[in-house]
Design an enzyme around this catalytic site. Structure first.
Site, mmCIF file in Angstrom:
data_model
loop_
_atom_site.group_PDB
_atom_site.id
_atom_site.type_symbol
_atom_site.label_atom_id
_atom_site.label_comp_id
_atom_site.label_asym_id
_atom_site.label_seq_id
_atom_site.Cartn_x
_atom_site.Cartn_y
_atom_site.Cartn_z
ATOM 1 N N HIS A 96 -8.604 -2.142 -64.597
ATOM 2 C CA HIS A 96 -8.068 -2.735 -63.354
ATOM 3 C C HIS A 96 -8.031 -4.259 -63.520
ATOM 4 O O HIS A 96 -8.911 -4.835 -64.176
ATOM 5 C CB HIS A 96 -8.962 -2.335 -62.175
ATOM 6 C CG HIS A 96 -8.373 -2.698 -60.847
ATOM 7 N ND1 HIS A 96 -8.410 -3.978 -60.358
ATOM 8 C CD2 HIS A 96 -7.710 -1.957 -59.931
ATOM 9 C CE1 HIS A 96 -7.800 -4.007 -59.178
ATOM 10 N NE2 HIS A 96 -7.360 -2.793 -58.899
ATOM 11 N N GLU A 153 0.438 -2.455 -61.470
ATOM 12 C CA GLU A 153 -0.022 -3.248 -60.322
ATOM 13 C C GLU A 153 0.255 -4.722 -60.589
ATOM 14 O O GLU A 153 -0.365 -5.321 -61.477
ATOM 15 C CB GLU A 153 -1.529 -3.073 -60.125
ATOM 16 C CG GLU A 153 -1.949 -1.662 -59.836
ATOM 17 C CD GLU A 153 -3.317 -1.621 -59.175
ATOM 18 O OE1 GLU A 153 -3.377 -1.249 -58.006
ATOM 19 O OE2 GLU A 153 -4.312 -1.986 -59.827
HETATM 20 P P1 PGA Z 1 -4.772 -3.057 -52.443
HETATM 21 O O1 PGA Z 1 -5.529 -2.792 -53.843
HETATM 22 O O2 PGA Z 1 -4.266 -1.732 -51.960
HETATM 23 O O3 PGA Z 1 -5.816 -3.656 -51.576
HETATM 24 O O4 PGA Z 1 -3.647 -4.003 -52.747
HETATM 25 C C1 PGA Z 1 -4.891 -2.000 -54.795
HETATM 26 C C2 PGA Z 1 -5.673 -2.015 -56.071
HETATM 27 O O5 PGA Z 1 -6.313 -3.013 -56.399
HETATM 28 O O6 PGA Z 1 -5.672 -1.002 -56.795
#
Ligand code: PGA
Length: 227
Positions: A96, A153
């Protein structure tokens, strides 16, 4: 089949976890063949694991937010795949961007975590950002790459309320497909009940941070996803 993955990050006390689970168990609808995954902080793993033994929650799976890149051994503070045996962990969110940014994880470490997860029968959800999709894929042996789920992401979308434009997501998905092969593609970044169906029309799943913290918000995401 769609994946709806809740990442609680470092939020929630023991009591808050129990309350969330009470609400979830009480109000969850039938999710059919779709998979809801809860990735709690490590100390809550046992409570969540025990709760998911309830027959009505059998379609909800357990995930972890990280995993040691090493096997069981003298690695103080690390949680190895061996430590997770018996907790019915199905998924591991790996690499992540918060792990990369605050804990300085490298592509090779993430690849080693993928190896550890797969050797324990845990499905890796490898998180990538635009900049390093190809490098991250290259660090993972080809035969392991195809066994991952990959979550795209964009940093600008995480925790900001500014979800990524679908066109940008699709462009990056095509780079991911070139690098990883035909893997399930997940989108993450400010997913909520209003935008989830838009993403699920084009993705295999969503990774939900902020909107997974309150059980009613999360159930609204699950319900909207299944409509
Ligand atoms: P968020 O986080 O939904 O708060 O944007 C997503 C993530 O970090 O996987």
């Amino acid at each position: 089949m769609k994946y709806i993955i809740a990442n609680w990050k470092s939020h929630k006390s023991r009591e808050e976890v129990e309350k969330w689970l009470d609400g979830y168990q009480e109000k969850l609808i039938n999710v059919g063949e779709n998979q809801v995954v809860i990735a709690p902080p490590m100390p809550a793993l046992m409570f969540v694991s025990n709760r998911l033994l309830q027959p009505e929650l059998r379609h909800t799976k357990l995930g972890v937010q990280d995993l040691s890149p090493f096997p069981a051994g003298a690695y103080t503070g690390a949680v190895s795949a061996r430590n997770l045996e018996g907790f019915k962990v199905s998924y591991a969110i790996l690499g992540h961007s918060e792990r990369r940014r605050y804990f300085h994880e490298t592509h090779q470490e993430v690849a080693n975590k993928v190896d550890q997860a797969l050797s324990a029968g845990i499905k890796p959800i490898v998180c990538v950002d635009d900049e390093y999709i190809t490098e991250q894929a290259a660090a993972i042996p080809a035969e392991q790459r195809s066994k991952c789920l990959v979550a795209y992401e964009d940093l600008a979308a995480i925790g900001t309320g500014k979800n990524t434009d679908l066109k940008q997501v699709q462009e990056n998905f095509s780079v991911i497909r070139d690098a990883f092969g035909q893997v399930p593609l997940i989108y993450g970044g400010s997913v909520n009940s209003s935008n989830v169906s838009e993403y699920l029309a084009h993705c295999d799943g969503v990774l939900v941070g902020t909107a997974s913290l309150d059980v009613d918000d999360f159930l609204a995401v699950v319900h909207a996803a299944l409509e």
